[in-house]
Design an enzyme around this catalytic site. Sequence first.
Site, short mmCIF file in Angstrom:
data_model
loop_
_atom_site.label_atom_id
_atom_site.label_comp_id
_atom_site.label_asym_id
_atom_site.label_seq_id
_atom_site.Cartn_x
_atom_site.Cartn_y
_atom_site.Cartn_z
N ARG A 15 0.84 -1.21 0.00
CA ARG A 15 0.00 0.00 0.00
C ARG A 15 0.87 1.27 0.00
NH1 ARG A 15 -3.44 -3.26 -0.61
NH2 ARG A 15 -5.56 -3.23 0.22
N SER A 54 -10.85 -0.35 3.59
CA SER A 54 -10.05 -0.52 4.81
C SER A 54 -9.67 0.86 5.35
CB SER A 54 -8.76 -1.29 4.51
OG SER A 54 -9.05 -2.57 4.03
N GLU A 63 -5.43 4.44 6.49
CA GLU A 63 -5.18 4.10 5.09
C GLU A 63 -5.68 5.17 4.13
OE1 GLU A 63 -5.34 1.59 1.36
OE2 GLU A 63 -7.09 2.19 2.48
N1 EPU Z 1 -10.05 -10.46 10.36
C1 EPU Z 1 -10.68 -10.41 11.57
N2 EPU Z 1 -11.75 -9.58 11.70
C2 EPU Z 1 -12.19 -8.82 10.69
C3 EPU Z 1 -11.54 -8.86 9.46
C4 EPU Z 1 -10.46 -9.70 9.30
O1 EPU Z 1 -10.30 -11.08 12.51
O2 EPU Z 1 -13.17 -8.09 10.91
C5 EPU Z 1 -8.89 -11.37 10.21
C6 EPU Z 1 -9.29 -12.73 9.75
O3 EPU Z 1 -8.51 -13.67 10.45
C7 EPU Z 1 -8.91 -12.79 8.28
C8 EPU Z 1 -7.73 -11.84 8.23
O4 EPU Z 1 -8.00 -10.86 9.24
O5 EPU Z 1 -8.57 -14.07 7.89
C9 EPU Z 1 -7.57 -11.16 6.90
O6 EPU Z 1 -8.82 -10.54 6.55
P1 EPU Z 1 -9.20 -10.21 5.04
O7 EPU Z 1 -8.94 -11.39 4.17
O8 EPU Z 1 -10.56 -9.65 5.01
O9 EPU Z 1 -8.14 -9.12 4.63
P2 EPU Z 1 -7.62 -7.81 5.35
O10 EPU Z 1 -6.18 -8.02 5.65
O11 EPU Z 1 -8.47 -7.40 6.48
C10 EPU Z 1 -6.77 -6.75 3.12
C11 EPU Z 1 -6.88 -5.44 2.40
C12 EPU Z 1 -8.23 -5.33 1.69
C13 EPU Z 1 -8.35 -6.49 0.71
C14 EPU Z 1 -8.25 -7.80 1.52
C15 EPU Z 1 -8.30 -9.03 0.65
C16 EPU Z 1 -5.49 -3.88 3.64
C17 EPU Z 1 -5.46 -2.68 4.52
N3 EPU Z 1 -6.71 -4.34 3.32
O12 EPU Z 1 -7.76 -6.74 4.17
O13 EPU Z 1 -8.20 -4.12 0.94
O14 EPU Z 1 -9.58 -6.46 0.02
O15 EPU Z 1 -6.98 -7.82 2.23
O16 EPU Z 1 -7.09 -9.21 0.01
O17 EPU Z 1 -4.44 -4.36 3.22
C18 EPU Z 1 -8.77 -1.80 1.06
O18 EPU Z 1 -7.56 -1.56 1.03
O19 EPU Z 1 -9.62 -0.88 1.12
C19 EPU Z 1 -9.22 -3.18 1.05
C20 EPU Z 1 -10.48 -3.52 1.15
#
Ligand code: EPU
Length: 348
Positions: free
Chosen positions: A164, A237, A343
């Site tokens: 990012r 995010s 972010e």
């Molecule tokens: N998780 C939780 N609670 C939550 C959300 C997530 O415990 O409410 C934990 C879960 O264990 C899950 C892990 O976090 O397995 C990862 O969650 P997720 O796959 O939803 O991905 P993220 O790391 O929360 C990132 C990006 C998203 C992108 C997703 C999918 C960032 C800041 N965010 O989210 O990007 O869609 O991965 O690849 O890196 C954005 O930047 O606006 C965005 C939506």
Amino acid sequence: MTTLDIQRDVPLAPLTTLELGGPAKHFVRVEDERSLSQALRWATEEGLSSVVLGGGSNVIVPDEGYDGLLIHMRIATAEFHNGGTVDAGAGLPWETVVDGAVSRGWAGLECLTGIPGSTGATPIQNVGAYGQEVAEVIASVRVLRRDTLAFEELGSEDCAFGYRDSRFKREPDRFIVCAVRFALRPDGPGTVRYADLERSIGADATLSQIRHTVLDLRRRKSMVIDPDDPNHRSAGSFFLNPIVAASEADRVTEKAVHENLVGAPSEVPRYPAGDGQVKLSAGWLIENAGIAKGTRRGAFGVSTRHALALVHHGGGTTADLLSFSDEIRARVRDHFGIALEREPRLLS
Ligand code: EPU
């Protein structure tokens, strides 16, 4: 010579997905490079600062609005060349690029579907999701240099891409992104790398199957903008996933086990981030610091589907959103000793 149509006191909230914030004192919509450089020249002559707004999906507008010239980037050229090269104007809706690539069978963007906003924003924050990042397929970025008003092509290696992150984000006053060239893989295999995807689809899935599976996953997390979804008014995010030393991640894991937040250390999400560092999950940290999905503070709330998205339920102010996000940061810092970074960009 085109004449610029500079407007006064234009409300910005309707141009952002959070639907918050005040007006731009001066506002111009640019549809070609020539008007863009004219707009910058005009701002300099008038002694005004200027800022570019794209799709409005990763930006927070202050309640007082913007005092200078807001340039609404609408250069929307789209060229798909044989061999997998795509030249896309900064103002082109991002989904148009993904759609054009997937429908031609060109791999490299199929996991980046359902992301709101425009193409020019993608190199700035190196948009990534479900195992892909735009940096992997960006060949070059066409920019306008603010100091010389010259157009330049920056090769991918000049963009200093990270998680990012990019040179454009670190040096926001230097360049304006005008167009992006992507080098995709005609007939190349799609990317099935992310755990959530691997669970629902085989490694030999077609690009179109991958795209539809990603869209489903995003929809389930309210990460596709759908006006009928009560979580829709957000900037995706709100925090970055923190990248910390492995020892820090171990400390967080031990604390989580000690407090019975998890049954086993492996239940704390963590991903290798290079150089002995570890990426933790901000969503997990927020929830486990005691801020449940759906937590409300007046007009704002944590999304009911994903703890990393803050939702505006209508009638709120930017000041209230920022104080809610400060409260969340303080909770995570007090509980886990980890500082979350915002972010979306705060316009100033
Ligand atoms: N998780 C939780 N609670 C939550 C959300 C997530 O415990 O409410 C934990 C879960 O264990 C899950 C892990 O976090 O397995 C990862 O969650 P997720 O796959 O939803 O991905 P993220 O790391 O929360 C990132 C990006 C998203 C992108 C997703 C999918 C960032 C800041 N965010 O989210 O990007 O869609 O991965 O690849 O890196 C954005 O930047 O606006 C965005 C939506």
